[in-house]
Design an enzyme around this catalytic site. Structure first.
Site, PDB file in Angstrom:
ATOM      1  N   PHE A  62       0.808  -1.208   0.000  1.00  0.00           N
ATOM      2  CA  PHE A  62       0.000   0.000   0.000  1.00  0.00           C
ATOM      3  C   PHE A  62       0.841   1.257   0.000  1.00  0.00           C
ATOM      4  CE2 PHE A  62      -2.958  -3.000   1.923  1.00  0.00           C
ATOM      5  CZ  PHE A  62      -4.158  -2.646   1.337  1.00  0.00           C
ATOM      6  N   ASP A  63       0.388   2.236  -0.774  1.00  0.00           N
ATOM      7  CA  ASP A  63       0.682   3.616  -0.456  1.00  0.00           C
ATOM      8  C   ASP A  63      -0.189   3.978   0.732  1.00  0.00           C
ATOM      9  OD1 ASP A  63       1.312   6.488  -0.796  1.00  0.00           O
ATOM     10  OD2 ASP A  63      -0.778   6.568  -1.462  1.00  0.00           O
ATOM     11  N   CYS A  64       0.246   4.919   1.562  1.00  0.00           N
ATOM     12  CA  CYS A  64      -0.538   5.298   2.738  1.00  0.00           C
ATOM     13  C   CYS A  64      -1.297   6.599   2.528  1.00  0.00           C
ATOM     14  CB  CYS A  64       0.374   5.403   3.966  1.00  0.00           C
ATOM     15  SG  CYS A  64      -0.519   5.822   5.477  1.00  0.00           S
ATOM     16  N   THR A 107      -4.280   7.165   0.056  1.00  0.00           N
ATOM     17  CA  THR A 107      -4.928   5.871  -0.104  1.00  0.00           C
ATOM     18  C   THR A 107      -5.616   5.435   1.189  1.00  0.00           C
ATOM     19  OG1 THR A 107      -3.243   5.238  -1.717  1.00  0.00           O
ATOM     20  CG2 THR A 107      -4.577   3.461  -0.791  1.00  0.00           C
TER      21      THR A 107
END
Length: 244
Positions: free
Chosen positions: A13-15, A18
């Site tokens: 994941f990008d944080c 997102t």
């Protein structure tokens, strides 16, 4: 697309953008300097577009700089761009604002649902301390976390994805084919993840695929193709549940 969601075992994941609502966080953190200068003409859209340009430029110029210091410089440049009177205190307050940025309402529940089927990994453009504060809002323990502070550069630099892939392979036995990279930003994530040979799920929270705005994300001239497209993380979690 040749795979189904159920064919992957790892979500990376990008944080920010997102999982964490960084646009609301950025806009809120800009309010003190905007209000102190009585600049009602600086709208959310105008401010976020300027932030996108200034942040990506600063990251390119100072790739090893920790994110709080980088945000502080972005605030200085933002004030200069709009001819605002700022101060060291206001600049520094913006620099340490990441812990106050809210999670999207669906993030924690969706992550808990996804964690029943995948190993969860974060590749983030912040420092370790900043992410730790955000992680407390997300409701899960990630299997691995890699930050710009660890790598010494910021996405979309290819080194960030190379670093993550090497660490996942060496320390967790995870191969490229196991991974579905899940992110909002085309600029920070989908373009470099595509070049890294990763399958990708686009969490299009801005509605960009339907004509929405770019917000706090730098524009890309050519939109990369993605393997999956969802309007929210909750929608992706529902799709996963439907396949299991």
């Amino acid at each position: 697309m040749t795979k189904a969601l159920s064919d992957f075992s790892v979500l990376t994941f990008d944080c920010y953008g997102t999982l964490i609502d960084w646009e609301s966080g950025i806009w809120d953190a800009l309010q003190p300097v905007i209000q102190a200068n009585n600049r009602d003409d600086i709208t959310r859209g105008v401010a976020l577009e300027a932030f996108a340009e200034l942040e990506s430029s600063q990251q390119s110029e100072t790739p090893a700089m920790r994110y709080p210091e980088l945000l502080t410089r972005v605030h200085v440049r933002f004030a200069e761009r709009f001819e605002l009177t700022s101060s060291d205190a206001l600049d520094r307050a913006f620099g340490v604002s990441v812990p106050h940025w809210p999670a999207f309402p669906d993030s924690a529940d969706a992550l808990r649902a996804l964690a029943r089927h995948y190993r969860l990994v974060v590749l983030s453009n912040v420092d370790r301390e900043g992410f730790a504060a955000s992680n407390r809002k997300l409701g899960v323990q990630f299997d691995a976390v890699y930050t710009a502070e660890d790598v010494g550069s910021y996405k979309p630099t290819p080194a960030n994805f190379e670093y993550m892939l090497k660490r996942l392979s060496r320390e967790h036995g995870i191969g490229r084919e196991d991974i579905l990279h899940t992110a909002q930003s085309l600029f920070h994530d989908h373009v470099p993840a595509s070049r890294a040979g990763l399958a990708r799920a686009w969490i299009d929270r801005q509605g960009l695929s339907e004509g929405g705005g770019w917000g706090a994300t730098a524009r890309v001239a050519d939109r990369p193709e993605v393997d999956f497209l969802y309007s929210s993380l909750a929608a992706m979690a529902d799709a996963v549940s439907a396949q299991r």
